[in-house]
Enzyme design. Sequence first.
Site, PDB file in Angstrom:
ATOM      1  N   PRO A   2      13.327 -17.150  28.002  1.00 60.30           N
ATOM      2  CA  PRO A   2      14.741 -16.890  27.796  1.00 60.30           C
ATOM      3  C   PRO A   2      15.321 -17.649  26.604  1.00 60.30           C
ATOM      4  O   PRO A   2      15.005 -18.812  26.385  1.00 60.30           O
ATOM      5  CB  PRO A   2      15.372 -17.368  29.105  1.00 60.30           C
ATOM      6  CG  PRO A   2      14.258 -17.368  30.090  1.00 60.30           C
ATOM      7  CD  PRO A   2      13.041 -17.728  29.308  1.00 60.30           C
ATOM      8  N   GLU A   3      16.146 -16.975  25.828  1.00 62.67           N
ATOM      9  CA  GLU A   3      16.904 -17.611  24.761  1.00 62.67           C
ATOM     10  C   GLU A   3      18.378 -17.346  25.035  1.00 62.67           C
ATOM     11  O   GLU A   3      18.734 -16.752  26.060  1.00 62.67           O
ATOM     12  CB  GLU A   3      16.456 -17.076  23.398  1.00 62.67           C
ATOM     13  CG  GLU A   3      14.941 -17.184  23.237  1.00 62.67           C
ATOM     14  CD  GLU A   3      14.464 -17.330  21.805  1.00 62.67           C
ATOM     15  OE1 GLU A   3      15.270 -17.615  20.912  1.00 62.67           O
ATOM     16  OE2 GLU A   3      13.249 -17.168  21.593  1.00 62.67           O
ATOM     17  N   LYS A  51      21.237 -22.301  27.138  1.00 62.80           N
ATOM     18  CA  LYS A  51      20.218 -21.703  28.001  1.00 62.80           C
ATOM     19  C   LYS A  51      20.436 -22.068  29.467  1.00 62.80           C
ATOM     20  O   LYS A  51      19.550 -21.867  30.300  1.00 62.80           O
ATOM     21  CB  LYS A  51      18.833 -22.145  27.549  1.00 62.80           C
ATOM     22  CG  LYS A  51      18.521 -21.749  26.115  1.00 62.80           C
ATOM     23  CD  LYS A  51      17.145 -22.227  25.727  1.00 62.80           C
ATOM     24  CE  LYS A  51      16.893 -21.984  24.246  1.00 62.80           C
ATOM     25  NZ  LYS A  51      15.551 -22.435  23.838  1.00 62.80           N
ATOM     26  N   ASN A 165      12.017 -20.071  20.674  1.00 65.38           N
ATOM     27  CA  ASN A 165      10.901 -19.818  19.763  1.00 65.38           C
ATOM     28  C   ASN A 165      11.061 -18.553  18.929  1.00 65.38           C
ATOM     29  O   ASN A 165      10.683 -18.509  17.757  1.00 65.38           O
ATOM     30  CB  ASN A 165       9.599 -19.717  20.561  1.00 65.38           C
ATOM     31  CG  ASN A 165       9.147 -21.058  21.080  1.00 65.38           C
ATOM     32  OD1 ASN A 165       9.444 -22.085  20.495  1.00 65.38           O
ATOM     33  ND2 ASN A 165       8.441 -21.048  22.192  1.00 65.38           N
ATOM     34  N   ARG A 259       5.127 -25.796  20.265  1.00 70.65           N
ATOM     35  CA  ARG A 259       5.656 -24.441  20.376  1.00 70.65           C
ATOM     36  C   ARG A 259       4.935 -23.499  19.417  1.00 70.65           C
ATOM     37  O   ARG A 259       4.737 -23.837  18.247  1.00 70.65           O
ATOM     38  CB  ARG A 259       7.149 -24.423  20.024  1.00 70.65           C
ATOM     39  CG  ARG A 259       8.005 -25.431  20.775  1.00 70.65           C
ATOM     40  CD  ARG A 259       8.140 -25.090  22.235  1.00 70.65           C
ATOM     41  NE  ARG A 259       9.170 -25.903  22.871  1.00 70.65           N
ATOM     42  CZ  ARG A 259      10.396 -25.468  23.172  1.00 70.65           C
ATOM     43  NH1 ARG A 259      10.730 -24.229  22.897  1.00 70.65           N
ATOM     44  NH2 ARG A 259      11.271 -26.260  23.749  1.00 70.65           N
TER      45      ARG A 259
END
Length: 289
Positions: A2-3, A51, A165, A259
């Site tokens: 999720p972003e 978030k 990301n 990441r």
Amino acid sequence: MPEGDTVWQAARRLHTALGGKVLTRSDLRVPRYATADLTGRTVLDVTPRGKHLLTRIEGGLTLHSHLRMDGSWKVYANGQRWSGGPAHQIRAILGTVDRTAVGYRLPVLELIRTTDEDRAVGHLGPDLLGPDWDPDKALGNLLRDPARPLGEALLDQRNLAGIGNVYKSELCFLLGVTPWLPIGALPTDRTAHLPALAKKLLESNRDRPARNTTGRSTQGHSATGRDQNLYVYGRTARPCLRCHTPIRSADQGDGSRERPTYWCPTCQAGPTPPPGTAKTRTGPRRTAN
């Protein structure tokens, strides 16, 4: 993964289902709150903060949750079969007379006083999709450490809230630099444009079922279309949509968490990982945000 835009959509679904309604079912499957009973209380609103999700409930209470890598909130009509995962992964159930919200695999779930929300989210920088958005403050936060790699600075939620990301990689591509470029070395014109560009990307995607940063239409091109939604993220070894150079990927992090990061070696200028560390995986690896 999720972003900010995904969490914004989740908050809207939850608010539509629960907002203004009295809870007829409440089950928090976290030891600390296992005896908490919210039935009979009205859900006032569900608000995204970066978030994080803040479900505000009558009586001065807030249910704070964070999805991180695997968490999700699903909404079902009463009588509908739940399909978000096995029962042992359920962490929260909030039900009304006609809808039930089920929280699966929530790594963060806490019931706090609404007046104490700052304890949970006060460390966050300006929210790209929130009413507190302040581009000047966000840019000032980013530039506090000019030697820090751009990708790491964008992911730091204390600088600005909502980038993960995907948007990290896509923003760096649109800015024409690698995620390893020190943010202080970003050309001045692109530095000034960064906050507005980040906001534009998230705002343009918050109502879309499929995230798109390229602006290319995907209608009528199912497989091909999906491959053109993003410039670099998840496209390792596939041709760049601009120059056709194979996209590369490598892990990036500050040592505490690595990441997956994607870039085009032709379209993006700046430092790259040491030789031999770039990945050749053919798809995105899911990581926490």
